[in-house]
Scaffold this motif. Structure first.
Motif, short mmCIF file in Angstrom:
data_model
loop_
_atom_site.label_atom_id
_atom_site.label_comp_id
_atom_site.label_asym_id
_atom_site.label_seq_id
_atom_site.Cartn_x
_atom_site.Cartn_y
_atom_site.Cartn_z
N SER A 280 0.82 -1.21 0.00
CA SER A 280 0.00 0.00 0.00
C SER A 280 0.86 1.26 0.00
O SER A 280 0.38 2.34 -0.33
N GLU A 281 2.12 1.13 0.38
CA GLU A 281 3.01 2.30 0.30
C GLU A 281 3.27 2.68 -1.15
O GLU A 281 3.47 3.85 -1.47
N SER A 284 -1.74 3.16 -3.19
CA SER A 284 -2.72 3.48 -2.14
C SER A 284 -4.16 3.43 -2.65
O SER A 284 -5.10 3.55 -1.87
N LYS A 334 -9.69 3.50 -1.77
CA LYS A 334 -8.50 4.24 -1.39
C LYS A 334 -8.24 4.08 0.11
O LYS A 334 -9.16 4.18 0.93
#
Length: 336
Positions: A280-281, A284, A334
């Motif tokens: 997710s870094e 996102s 998101k």
């Protein structure tokens, strides 16, 4: 019951506006919204249709009612292909108008709404988003992962052949977008049986979920399905898909398309399949689209849209890429 999340109302004929308003009112009433909130909704619809008549081109209003975990809201999305606005923030101010009107339309909608945003480009058109919660305090609650869908049935059909299912535990959230073969009630039956299987499966793996669903929908038309999971602890996405549902991972510096496997869930699926994982870094945000949406869309066409509510993003893709001869789905998610 899995079905369309929104109903599309054409808003390019002034003689139809009163019927449109009555239908939206009726649906909100049947969903249990209190009178005070429905009164606000009526006023917002009146302002939306008035603006579409004055400024819009091929105007359309999407209306959806979401349970939202027991905190229901009505979502209205106004879409037009008109001249657009160079400075939407200025146009929201009372007294500002490009015609001889009093210039209270957008400002009134903002005051009446619990969530309100306007996205516009000169020469492209305008999207107006308004949400009314049955309990307005719920609008301020924050979520770990925001999901904003637009699922619309093929014009002329009463049931959608596309469908969204979401399952959340304290450890993860899983999203499934399914597109039943063909259109109408039989395609809708296929996605509902897929959703029922998706909801009872106890595991996390998207691949294992697809394997579990496959034999349980063999008596239906079958479906193409994409499943995305997000693990709250490891902060990773896990995804897999069978068939032509587009899944795109979006990050601050890169975009990646998920490669789906060939096949039809319920008919034939590959023996060898693997989950795909993404940090997710790096990514996102994720967007899923059924084949009712053209695949060659480009987010760079929508400058600054990442600063807006995800429903604006879903609506912009739908506005430009929807095939109005098919069921249509855009799901944006998101991490917050």
């Amino acid at each position: 019951m899995v079905d369309a999340t929104h109903i599309s109302f054409a808003a390019n004929d002034r003689s139809y506006f009163s019927l449109l308003k009555k239908e939206i009112h009726r649906r909100a009433e049947e969903a249990g919204f209190i009178t005070e909130r429905i009164n606000k909704l009526d006023l917002i619809v009146a302002e939306m249709t008035s603006n579409l008549f004055k400024y819009g081109d091929n105007g359309e209003i999407l209306m959806g009612i979401f349970d939202n975990g027991g905190a229901p809201y009505v979502e209205l999305i106004s879409i037009d292909h008109g001249p657009g606005m160079a400075n939407p923030a200025r146009m929201i101010q009372d007294g500002v108008s490009t015609t001889s009107s009093m210039g209270h339309g957008l400002g009134s909608m903002k005051r009446l709404s619990d969530t309100f945003e306007v996205y516009s480009q000169v020469g492209w058109g305008t999207i107006v988003l308004s949400r009314i919660y049955n309990d307005p305090r719920e609008a301020k609650k924050r979520q770990k992962l925001i999901i904003r869908p637009i699922v619309i049935a093929k014009p002329g059909e009463t049931k959608s052949g596309d469908g969204l299912a979401i399952k959340q535990t304290d450890k993860y959230i899983k999203i499934m977008l399914a597109d039943g073969l063909g259109h109408g009630p039989e395609a809708n039956k296929a996605i509902n049986e897929a959703a029922a299987a998706f909801n009872v499966f106890q595991g996390y793996s998207p691949i294992e979920t697809l394997r579990f669903i496959h034999p349980l929908i063999k008596k239906t038309r079958g479906a193409v399905i994409s499943i995305v999971g997000y693990d709250f602890l490891s902060r990773t996405w896990t995804s897999a898909g069978i068939g032509n549902i587009a899944t795109r991972m979006i990050g601050p510096s890169s975009v990646r398309n998920q490669m789906s496997y060939n096949g039809i869930v319920g008919h034939n699926i590959p023996n060898s399949m693997n989950d795909q994982e993404y940090s997710s870094e790096q990514y996102s945000e994720i967007i899923l689209c059924s084949d009712g949406i053209k695949t060659r869309w480009d987010l760079s066409k929508y400058p600054m849209i990442s600063k807006y509510d995800l429903s604006i993003l879903s609506a912009a893709i739908y506005k430009d890429q929807a095939r109005k001869t098919d069921d249509m789905s855009v799901i944006s998610a998101k991490i917050i």
